[in-house]
Design a protein around this motif. Structure first.
Motif, PDB file in Angstrom:
ATOM      1  N   ALA A 270      -9.073 120.305 -12.472  1.00  0.00           N
ATOM      2  CA  ALA A 270      -9.472 120.893 -13.747  1.00  0.00           C
ATOM      3  C   ALA A 270      -9.949 122.327 -13.581  1.00  0.00           C
ATOM      4  CB  ALA A 270     -10.564 120.048 -14.406  1.00  0.00           C
ATOM      5  N   GLU A 271     -10.643 122.633 -12.486  1.00  0.00           N
ATOM      6  CA  GLU A 271     -11.120 123.991 -12.256  1.00  0.00           C
ATOM      7  C   GLU A 271      -9.954 124.950 -12.086  1.00  0.00           C
ATOM      8  OE1 GLU A 271     -13.359 127.299 -11.804  1.00  0.00           O
ATOM      9  OE2 GLU A 271     -14.176 125.324 -12.299  1.00  0.00           O
ATOM     10  N   ALA A 272      -8.967 124.566 -11.268  1.00  0.00           N
ATOM     11  CA  ALA A 272      -7.806 125.427 -11.051  1.00  0.00           C
ATOM     12  C   ALA A 272      -7.016 125.603 -12.341  1.00  0.00           C
ATOM     13  CB  ALA A 272      -6.919 124.833  -9.957  1.00  0.00           C
ATOM     14  N   ALA A 273      -6.845 124.524 -13.095  1.00  0.00           N
ATOM     15  CA  ALA A 273      -6.114 124.617 -14.363  1.00  0.00           C
ATOM     16  C   ALA A 273      -6.843 125.521 -15.342  1.00  0.00           C
ATOM     17  CB  ALA A 273      -5.929 123.224 -14.956  1.00  0.00           C
TER      18      ALA A 273
ATOM     19  N   LEU B  85      -3.618 133.226 -18.225  1.00  0.00           N
ATOM     20  CA  LEU B  85      -2.525 133.333 -19.198  1.00  0.00           C
ATOM     21  C   LEU B  85      -3.015 133.894 -20.529  1.00  0.00           C
ATOM     22  CD1 LEU B  85      -0.640 129.948 -18.609  1.00  0.00           C
ATOM     23  CD2 LEU B  85       0.105 132.226 -17.887  1.00  0.00           C
ATOM     24  N   ILE B  86      -4.158 133.417 -21.006  1.00  0.00           N
ATOM     25  CA  ILE B  86      -4.666 133.867 -22.307  1.00  0.00           C
ATOM     26  C   ILE B  86      -5.091 135.329 -22.248  1.00  0.00           C
ATOM     27  CG2 ILE B  86      -6.521 133.568 -23.996  1.00  0.00           C
ATOM     28  CD1 ILE B  86      -6.434 130.556 -23.343  1.00  0.00           C
TER      29      ILE B  86
ATOM     30  N   LEU C 225      -3.593 134.764 -26.628  1.00  0.00           N
ATOM     31  CA  LEU C 225      -3.812 133.388 -27.070  1.00  0.00           C
ATOM     32  C   LEU C 225      -2.608 132.852 -27.837  1.00  0.00           C
ATOM     33  CD1 LEU C 225      -5.777 130.992 -27.301  1.00  0.00           C
ATOM     34  CD2 LEU C 225      -6.703 132.050 -29.372  1.00  0.00           C
ATOM     35  N   GLY C 226      -1.941 133.704 -28.639  1.00  0.00           N
ATOM     36  CA  GLY C 226      -0.815 133.247 -29.441  1.00  0.00           C
ATOM     37  C   GLY C 226       0.323 132.711 -28.602  1.00  0.00           C
ATOM     38  N   ARG C 227       0.647 133.402 -27.511  1.00  0.00           N
ATOM     39  CA  ARG C 227       1.741 132.924 -26.665  1.00  0.00           C
ATOM     40  C   ARG C 227       1.328 131.684 -25.868  1.00  0.00           C
ATOM     41  NH1 ARG C 227       5.421 137.346 -23.708  1.00  0.00           N
ATOM     42  NH2 ARG C 227       3.487 138.472 -23.222  1.00  0.00           N
ATOM     43  N   PHE C 228       0.040 131.597 -25.490  1.00  0.00           N
ATOM     44  CA  PHE C 228      -0.386 130.365 -24.835  1.00  0.00           C
ATOM     45  C   PHE C 228      -0.287 129.185 -25.797  1.00  0.00           C
ATOM     46  CE2 PHE C 228      -3.512 127.129 -23.736  1.00  0.00           C
ATOM     47  CZ  PHE C 228      -3.011 126.767 -22.491  1.00  0.00           C
TER      48      PHE C 228
ATOM     49  N   TYR D 216      -1.012 135.723 -10.680  1.00  0.00           N
ATOM     50  CA  TYR D 216      -2.308 135.044 -10.761  1.00  0.00           C
ATOM     51  C   TYR D 216      -2.960 134.943  -9.389  1.00  0.00           C
ATOM     52  CZ  TYR D 216      -5.284 130.845 -10.916  1.00  0.00           C
ATOM     53  OH  TYR D 216      -6.309 129.943 -10.770  1.00  0.00           O
ATOM     54  N   LEU D 217      -2.206 134.529  -8.376  1.00  0.00           N
ATOM     55  CA  LEU D 217      -2.759 134.348  -7.036  1.00  0.00           C
ATOM     56  C   LEU D 217      -3.156 135.667  -6.393  1.00  0.00           C
ATOM     57  CD1 LEU D 217      -0.340 131.579  -5.715  1.00  0.00           C
ATOM     58  CD2 LEU D 217      -2.738 131.299  -6.382  1.00  0.00           C
ATOM     59  N   ALA D 218      -2.509 136.752  -6.809  1.00  0.00           N
ATOM     60  CA  ALA D 218      -2.825 138.065  -6.238  1.00  0.00           C
ATOM     61  C   ALA D 218      -4.039 138.716  -6.891  1.00  0.00           C
ATOM     62  CB  ALA D 218      -1.611 138.988  -6.373  1.00  0.00           C
ATOM     63  N   SER D 219      -4.524 138.150  -7.997  1.00  0.00           N
ATOM     64  CA  SER D 219      -5.648 138.741  -8.726  1.00  0.00           C
ATOM     65  C   SER D 219      -6.973 138.187  -8.232  1.00  0.00           C
ATOM     66  CB  SER D 219      -5.502 138.468 -10.233  1.00  0.00           C
ATOM     67  OG  SER D 219      -5.530 137.072 -10.493  1.00  0.00           O
ATOM     68  N   ALA D 220      -8.055 138.807  -8.677  1.00  0.00           N
ATOM     69  CA  ALA D 220      -9.389 138.314  -8.343  1.00  0.00           C
ATOM     70  C   ALA D 220      -9.609 136.951  -9.006  1.00  0.00           C
ATOM     71  CB  ALA D 220     -10.446 139.302  -8.823  1.00  0.00           C
TER      72      ALA D 220
END
Length: 354
Positions: free
Chosen positions: A160-163, A170-171, A176-179, A213-217
């Motif tokens: 749940a934390e990773a999700a 993504l948001i 938010l609209g595309r998510f 995502y993985l390359a970001s903080a």
């Protein structure tokens, strides 16, 4: 027993005892633990804040039943059933978690079901978990981890934390609209189908998005349960607050009652103070307390804001200096029992470079 918010507890016979408010109603099959006086106002405000996040007023007919039962119809200790909009829980609290943590998570499911309907477990768990700070106070941000293998998993298989971190990424980066489109379109629980929806919604492959995502903080959560601007008190050169902490206090949320061995009781409750620091600088923080928990009151300071600003600091009895930038912060008091805690801030210096 009448709580400060004007709700009366019915008798304690199993199946008939309950508390009702505008959008949430509790029914207790057993009374191993009882709600504190501020729990329902805290949860009602959380519901309001989540709907505000989605830029929607709380529907007048939005109503969630919370059933505290000996054997919940769940694969785990708690779950939300869309049919009838009912939450089932074995206990009001979860071992080792902040007060009302499980309730906030399940309320997130109830709100998303009302707003957007069903989706695959990865997105359902991720968005419900992203809206509030989390089950514990971790001072070090969780590192980002790959999430691709979870996309088509069962709820029990989703971290749940990773999700939650990935959903916020993504948001915040794509809107938010595309998510919402992705959430609604993800109806088939298969890797191929879900990855195909990423490409259709974002025009980018899942692998490319995950790589970014993985390359970001590390990403944080939205902290809607802890950072409420409407409750903020202004902080000038000096600020202090004294909180009487017991389960009958009207701003204390959580519960009291049996825990662990039969007959063993434990208080699991908290209170908050949100502050708006007008001028950044060096502040002296002092924490003192009296009462049964006088030697060990846990005080957590949260820096509200985006993930670049966000931090968590935990204190007990304290006399220390902190560098604070201007903005919103929240103290959460997590005592081990009844008592009185006093917290003060005094500005003693400027920010570096001023």
């Amino acid at each position: 027993m009448t709580f400060a918010l004007g709700v009366v507890l019915a008798g304690c016979e199993p199946g008939v005892s309950g508390e009702a408010a505008e959008h949430i109603e509790f029914v207790f099959e057993h009374h191993e633990r009882d709600l504190c006086a501020g729990s329902i106002p805290h949860l009602e405000r959380y519901i309001e804040r989540v709907f505000e996040f989605f830029d929607t007023a709380v529907p007048g007919d939005f109503h969630v039943g919370v059933n505290i039962v000996t054997e919940p119809p769940c694969p785990t200790h708690a779950c939300f059933h869309a049919e009838g909009s009912e939450i089932y829980m074995r206990s009001l609290e979860t071992p080792g978690a902040r007060p009302s943590s499980t309730l906030r998570h399940e309320l997130g499911h109830a709100i998303l079901q009302r707003l957007w309907g069903p989706t695959v477990p990865f997105f359902a768990e991720g968005i419900a978990e992203s809206l509030w700070h989390g089950r514990t106070w971790d001072e070090t941000p969780k590192q980002t981890v790959p999430v691709g293998t979870m996309l088509d998993g069962e709820a029990k298989d989703v971290d749940a934390e990773a999700a939650a971190q990935f959903v916020r990424f993504l948001i915040d980066t794509r809107g938010l609209g595309r998510f919402e489109q992705l959430y609604r379109r993800a109806a088939i629980r298969s890797q191929e189908a879900i990855r195909g929806e990423f490409k259709r919604v974002y025009g980018e492959s899942f692998d490319a998005l995950e790589g970014e995502y993985l390359a970001s903080a590390p990403w944080c959560r939205y902290t809607l349960d802890i950072c409420d601007p409407r409750a903020a008190e202004p902080v000038g050169p000096m600020w202090s607050t004294t909180a009487a902490l017991s389960c009958v206090d009207p701003d204390v949320y959580g519960s009291v009652g049996e825990w662990g061995s039969p007959g063993e009781e434990r208080s699991i409750f908290a209170a908050q103070r949100t502050i708006d620091v007008a001028a950044g600088g060096l502040y002296r923080l002092r924490v003192s307390s009296v009462g049964p928990f006088a030697t060990n009151p846990e005080i957590t300071l949260v820096r509200c804001g985006d993930c670049g600003e966000h931090f968590v600091r935990r204190f007990y009895i304290a006399d220390t200096e902190l560098m604070l930038t201007a903005g919103l912060y929240t103290f959460e008091f997590l005592p081990g029992g009844d008592g009185v805690v006093t917290v003060s801030l005094e500005r003693v210096g400027d920010e570096p470079g001023m």
